[in-house]
Design an enzyme around this catalytic site. Structure first.
Site, PDB file in Angstrom:
ATOM      1  N   PRO A   1      62.582 -66.209  61.784  1.00 14.82           N
ATOM      2  CA  PRO A   1      62.339 -65.041  60.674  1.00 14.82           C
ATOM      3  C   PRO A   1      63.159 -63.716  60.869  1.00 14.82           C
ATOM      4  O   PRO A   1      63.674 -62.865  59.981  1.00 14.82           O
ATOM      5  CB  PRO A   1      61.111 -64.234  60.934  1.00 14.82           C
TER       6      PRO A   1
ATOM      7  N   GLU B   1      55.869 -67.826  70.520  1.00 16.45           N
ATOM      8  CA  GLU B   1      56.246 -66.527  70.322  1.00 16.45           C
ATOM      9  C   GLU B   1      57.963 -66.524  69.798  1.00 16.45           C
ATOM     10  O   GLU B   1      58.225 -65.627  69.651  1.00 16.45           O
ATOM     11  CB  GLU B   1      56.359 -65.795  71.743  1.00 16.45           C
TER      12      GLU B   1
ATOM     13  N   ARG C   1      68.431 -80.483  46.687  1.00 13.08           N
ATOM     14  CA  ARG C   1      68.637 -80.370  45.201  1.00 13.08           C
ATOM     15  C   ARG C   1      70.203 -80.346  44.960  1.00 13.08           C
ATOM     16  O   ARG C   1      70.711 -80.610  43.784  1.00 13.08           O
ATOM     17  CB  ARG C   1      67.850 -79.199  44.539  1.00 13.08           C
TER      18      ARG C   1
ATOM     19  N   ASP D   1      69.266 -73.912  36.958  1.00 15.13           N
ATOM     20  CA  ASP D   1      68.174 -73.255  37.701  1.00 15.13           C
ATOM     21  C   ASP D   1      68.477 -71.825  37.884  1.00 15.13           C
ATOM     22  O   ASP D   1      69.467 -71.405  38.064  1.00 15.13           O
ATOM     23  CB  ASP D   1      67.963 -74.194  39.018  1.00 15.13           C
TER      24      ASP D   1
END
Ligand code: SAM
Length: 245
Positions: free
Chosen positions: A87, A114, A152, A167
């Protein structure tokens, strides 16, 4: 183009790549996905992949040794772009997906608990990749998202290359609205212009709708200084139509 995924939960990937465009790309040999069990790269009898964090506090952290060994074992010709799912990483977007698609090998490391011993991010990974500002319980879903988004962009994966080009984000804007049969459903009508047969007119309408939607929902993507003159004209048209409403 080959993806190697390093994880403590290899079974999680059994279903996710067994349908749709990724499955077809695998069947046609356009991409390869190899999932590795991190525990296969341990050297102790308990196959331990995690340990307690130095400095106290709760939770467990993935150990560096099996991860380094796994990456060293799966690298082809000493290469491969090594990406740690985190993250705290660079946000995944169409540009990064396209960059990954141009690599011969992408190695994805899935964290758990963690997180992962920081030496992996500092000394092994080329990139840290985040799929959004929230915390998942593991990197596996994030890795699947990265594989799908990057695949893709691999030539021949999406049937009509044009559909990737059009797209959302690929051309800098969100996609224009799409409609299919029936022409009218519960009083909701498909815009008349789409039946006109006038391709220039349809193209202009689509561009205008894409600009309108992007300006409303993602104004950060519509930067005046990079807009083509025709786009600027369309935006002016949109804003004067809004004033008339
Ligand atoms: N303690 C870490 C932090 O706050 O940054 C979060 C650890 S998370 C519970 C466990 C693992 O899930 C991470 O090591 C990473 O591999 C994965 N992960 C969680 N959220 C993610 C995200 N938004 N994007 C990519 N991977 C993510």
């Amino acid at each position: 183009m080959r993806f190697d995924i390093i994880t403590i939960f290899p079974e999680m990937f059994a279903g996710i790549f067994s349908e749709g465009i990724v499955k077809r790309a695998l069947d046609r040999g356009r991409i390869r996905i190899v999932v590795h069990d991190l525990r296969d790269f341990t050297e102790d009898k308990h196959r331990q992949v995690d340990d307690r964090p130095f400095g106290g506090l709760e939770g467990m952290v993935l150990k560096p040794e099996p991860i380094f060994r796994a990456v060293e074992a799966v690298r082809e010709d000493g290469g491969g772009r090594v990406c740690l799912l985190s993250p705290q990483g660079r946000a995944l977007d169409a540009r990064l997906a396209g960059e990954l698609a141009a690599e011969r090998q992408v190695i994805l490391i899935c964290g758990r608990y963690e997180g992962v011993d920081e030496r992996v991010a500092e000394h092994l990974a080329d990139d840290e990749i985040s799929i959004g500002d929230y915390v998942l319980s593991g990197g596996e879903l994030a890795a699947a998202v990265v594989v799908d988004a990057a695949a893709r962009f691999v030539p021949g994966v999406v049937g009509k290359e044009g559909s990737v080009r059009n797209d959302s984000f690929a051309g800098g804007l969100l996609d224009y609205p799409q409609y299919t049969r029936p022409r009218e459903f519960r009083g909701m009508k498909v815009p008349q212009v789409l039946f006109s047969g006038d391709h220039k007119k349809i193209e202009r309408w689509r561009r205008k709708k894409a600009l309108e939607k992007t300006a409303r929902r993602r104004p950060d993507l519509v930067k005046d200084d990079t807009l083509a003159p025709e786009d600027r004209r369309l935006l002016e048209e949109i804003s004067s139509e809004r004033k008339d409403e």
